[in-house]
Scaffold this motif. Sequence first.
Motif, short mmCIF file in Angstrom:
data_model
loop_
_atom_site.label_atom_id
_atom_site.label_comp_id
_atom_site.label_asym_id
_atom_site.label_seq_id
_atom_site.Cartn_x
_atom_site.Cartn_y
_atom_site.Cartn_z
N HIS A 128 -2.57 3.82 -6.00
CA HIS A 128 -1.16 3.43 -6.08
C HIS A 128 -1.07 2.19 -6.95
O HIS A 128 -1.64 1.15 -6.62
CB HIS A 128 -0.61 3.13 -4.69
N THR A 129 -0.34 2.29 -8.05
CA THR A 129 -0.26 1.17 -8.98
C THR A 129 0.73 0.11 -8.53
O THR A 129 0.65 -1.04 -8.96
CB THR A 129 0.12 1.66 -10.40
N GLU A 130 1.66 0.48 -7.65
CA GLU A 130 2.63 -0.52 -7.18
C GLU A 130 1.94 -1.49 -6.21
O GLU A 130 0.92 -1.16 -5.63
CB GLU A 130 3.83 0.15 -6.51
N CYS A 131 2.55 -2.65 -6.07
CA CYS A 131 2.02 -3.64 -5.12
C CYS A 131 2.72 -3.42 -3.78
O CYS A 131 3.94 -3.29 -3.72
CB CYS A 131 2.29 -5.05 -5.62
N LYS A 132 1.94 -3.39 -2.72
CA LYS A 132 2.48 -3.13 -1.39
C LYS A 132 1.79 -4.05 -0.39
O LYS A 132 0.58 -4.17 -0.37
CB LYS A 132 2.24 -1.66 -1.03
#
Length: 154
Positions: free
Chosen positions: A112-116
Amino acid sequence: MNRPSPSRTLAGIAATAALVALPPAEAHAGAIGSTPVATFDYQVGGVTMKVPTGCMFTHIIRGDGKNITYQNAGVDCGFVGALNAGFCNWRIDFTYADTDNKTYRTSRGKTHTECKINPMRDNAPQKLPRYGKACAHLNINGVRRVSQCHHITK
């Protein structure tokens, strides 16, 4: 001397027979464990990201023997850890190893490239061919940062 009536004796025998005739209750097992995520820095697009203390990697598993019916892993952060920008380029993998610690199956998660702040993944049910252990691993930028395992035994 008081003797039980024949109808009372017959009722007791019928109740006992009914209990014996019931199918046995299914045996279920489960485990939950958490491992602290150590502080580390990593690069995202030329920016240094810092993961502070206060985050835990938790792995939950449910099933019966070598049959895993539910499995989940994820990160929970509190205190200072809850203030960070999250985990970027993250992936959670599940691995299965035998009693000699030889990994024979890996369920690789999507990157997952998004930051979470709270990455999490469920895994499909598994029928394991042998006893050993089931592990969950958090990877950030392709680097394994923390693992949490449960032993699968008879």
